[in-house]
Design an enzyme around this catalytic site. Structure first.
Site, PDB file in Angstrom:
ATOM      1  N   PHE A   1      -1.006  -0.308  12.510  1.00 24.06           N
ATOM      2  CA  PHE A   1      -1.892   0.137  11.423  1.00 24.06           C
ATOM      3  C   PHE A   1      -2.342  -0.992  10.490  1.00 24.06           C
ATOM      4  CE2 PHE A   1      -3.729   3.183   8.571  1.00 24.06           C
ATOM      5  CZ  PHE A   1      -3.458   2.727   7.287  1.00 24.06           C
TER       6      PHE A   1
ATOM      7  N   HIS B   1       9.562   0.493   8.245  1.00 29.40           N
ATOM      8  CA  HIS B   1       8.797  -0.738   8.504  1.00 29.40           C
ATOM      9  C   HIS B   1       8.929  -1.789   7.381  1.00 29.40           C
ATOM     10  CE1 HIS B   1       6.678   1.592  11.609  1.00 29.40           C
ATOM     11  NE2 HIS B   1       6.386   2.488  10.716  1.00 29.40           N
ATOM     12  N   ASP B   2       8.425  -1.471   6.223  1.00 29.41           N
ATOM     13  CA  ASP B   2       8.209  -2.507   5.202  1.00 29.41           C
ATOM     14  C   ASP B   2       9.476  -3.130   4.623  1.00 29.41           C
ATOM     15  OD1 ASP B   2       5.296  -0.693   4.037  1.00 29.41           O
ATOM     16  OD2 ASP B   2       5.490  -2.234   5.573  1.00 29.41           O
TER      17      ASP B   2
ATOM     18  N   ASP C   1       6.745   1.267   1.941  1.00 28.69           N
ATOM     19  CA  ASP C   1       6.497   0.211   0.942  1.00 28.69           C
ATOM     20  C   ASP C   1       7.376   0.446  -0.289  1.00 28.69           C
ATOM     21  OD1 ASP C   1       3.829   1.053   2.324  1.00 28.69           O
ATOM     22  OD2 ASP C   1       3.438  -0.984   1.664  1.00 28.69           O
TER      23      ASP C   1
ATOM     24  N   ASP D   1       0.852  -1.206   0.000  1.00 32.76           N
ATOM     25  CA  ASP D   1       0.000   0.000   0.000  1.00 32.76           C
ATOM     26  C   ASP D   1       0.884   1.251   0.000  1.00 32.76           C
ATOM     27  OD1 ASP D   1      -0.819   0.651   3.504  1.00 32.76           O
ATOM     28  OD2 ASP D   1       0.939  -0.374   2.634  1.00 32.76           O
TER      29      ASP D   1
ATOM     30  N   ASN E   1      -2.492   2.902   3.362  1.00 33.60           N
ATOM     31  CA  ASN E   1      -2.004   4.243   3.728  1.00 33.60           C
ATOM     32  C   ASN E   1      -2.833   5.342   3.064  1.00 33.60           C
ATOM     33  OD1 ASN E   1       0.251   3.578   5.384  1.00 33.60           O
ATOM     34  ND2 ASN E   1       1.324   2.858   3.540  1.00 33.60           N
TER      35      ASN E   1
END
Ligand code: RIB
Ligand code: CA
Length: 325
Positions: A169, A243-244, A16, A11, A41
């Site tokens: 999230f 994060h991703d 990402d 997303d 997102n």
């Protein structure tokens, strides 16, 4: 060793996007069968456009990109423009990409690709709400034996939630999808906030990436410079958690991570704690050990890997014909 076949379900979202850059920098190790996009997102119309933009920036206009579910299985949509900006990838100027959007629905692409592959042949890498993945498993459970493993970004244990006090999230947006995935029985590696909050895009690290002098690194530095403002203010940390890309880093260099095989269960009822991931790290229940929960990461090693791989992109690239050296 043959490259690992993967499908990245995302997303974009700046983080990402960096995960896509990292994955596409490593064709000898990762054979990306396709990118599937999901509402998260920002709404789906933007996440799919953003994924295609990243393919243009890398010069992979041949990459199969699919659009998937535009809302969670049951919950009302939640988005995160306050973090990612209105485009979802603020920090780079949005443009209409050359990379085409494929006709087929992402869920059907996932199903058809898995069924056409052998046993345990494909790794699924969800980096957003897991609506597409869950929808595929519910529509065609016969795909399960074809999944080698699911390496996901989502959840939180010691870190607490980042969207509610209890929930991260990706899980919060579609807790029912996350519950379906965690119960599916295939091997899962879960990258929660407990590790992603340890890989902060500090100014030093962003500067090193910017200094690589190629358009992909430039786009990465631009996005990270935007993406860090919310987290820096919220946590008082220097830099945003990346994060991703932890999912892709795990596939490229698993030794960077410490994992614990345990049970992860998802709250799908309580309004107060909806989307909470109950991680039975100390095995205090007899619930099945359904996931390898990542609890530590070598942050310096992660950024070394990311920077090294971004350096592979050619400096002379112009849009539409970028590629790695
Ligand atoms: O909580 C972080 C996760 O939510 C990341 O995947 C980010 O891109 C958003 O999707
Ligand atoms: Ca994401």
């Amino acid at each position: 060793m043959a490259a690992r076949k993967i499908i990245i379900d995302c997303d974009p979202g700046q983080d990402d996007a960096v995960a896509l850059f990292l994955a596409m920098s490593s064709p000898d190790e990762l054979d990306i069968l396709g990118l599937t996009t999901v509402a998260g997102n920002v709404p789906l119309a933007l996440t799919e456009r953003n994924a295609r933009m990243m393919c243009d920036i890398v010069g992979r206009t041949d990459m199969p990109v699919f659009s998937g579910c535009d809302k969670p299985l049951r919950c009302e949509p939640i988005t995160a423009e306050y973090i990612h900006g209105e485009t979802g990838i603020d920090g780079v100027d949005a443009f209409e990409p050359e990379t085409p959007l494929r006709e087929q629905h992402a869920v059907d692409f996932i199903i058809d690709t898995l069924l056409a592959a052998g046993e345990s042949a494909v790794t699924l890498v969800p980096t957003g709400p897991m609506t597409n993945i869950a929808a595929a498993l519910q529509k065609a459970p016969e795909v399960l034996p074809h999944i080698d493993q699911i390496v996901l970004m989502g959840g939180a244990m010691r870190e607490g939630g980042n969207r509610t006090p209890s929930a991260e999230f990706n899980i919060l947006v579609d807790p029912h999808a996350a519950d379906t995935v965690f119960r599916c029985g295939r091997p899962i590696v879960a990258m929660g906030l407990d590790v992603t909050h340890k890989v902060l895009s500090t100014r030093e690290r962003v500067k090193s990436i910017a200094a690589l002098g190629n358009p992909v690194a430039e786009a990465t530095a631009g996005m990270l410079s935007f993406f860090d403002r919310y987290d820096t203010e919220k946590y008082g940390s220097e830099g945003a958690p990346l994060h991703d890309p932890c999912t892709i880093a795990y596939l490229l260099m698993p030794e960077l991570f410490k994992l614990k095989h345990c049970n992860v269960a998802v709250e799908t009822e309580s309004a107060l704690t909806m989307g909470h991931t109950a991680v039975d790290f100390w095995h205090v229940t007899d619930r099945p050990h359904n996931a390898h929960w990542a609890w530590d990461i070598d942050a310096a090693g992660f950024y070394e890997l990311l920077t090294d791989r971004l350096a592979r992109y050619q400096a002379s690239n112009t849009q539409g014909n970028r590629g790695i050296r």
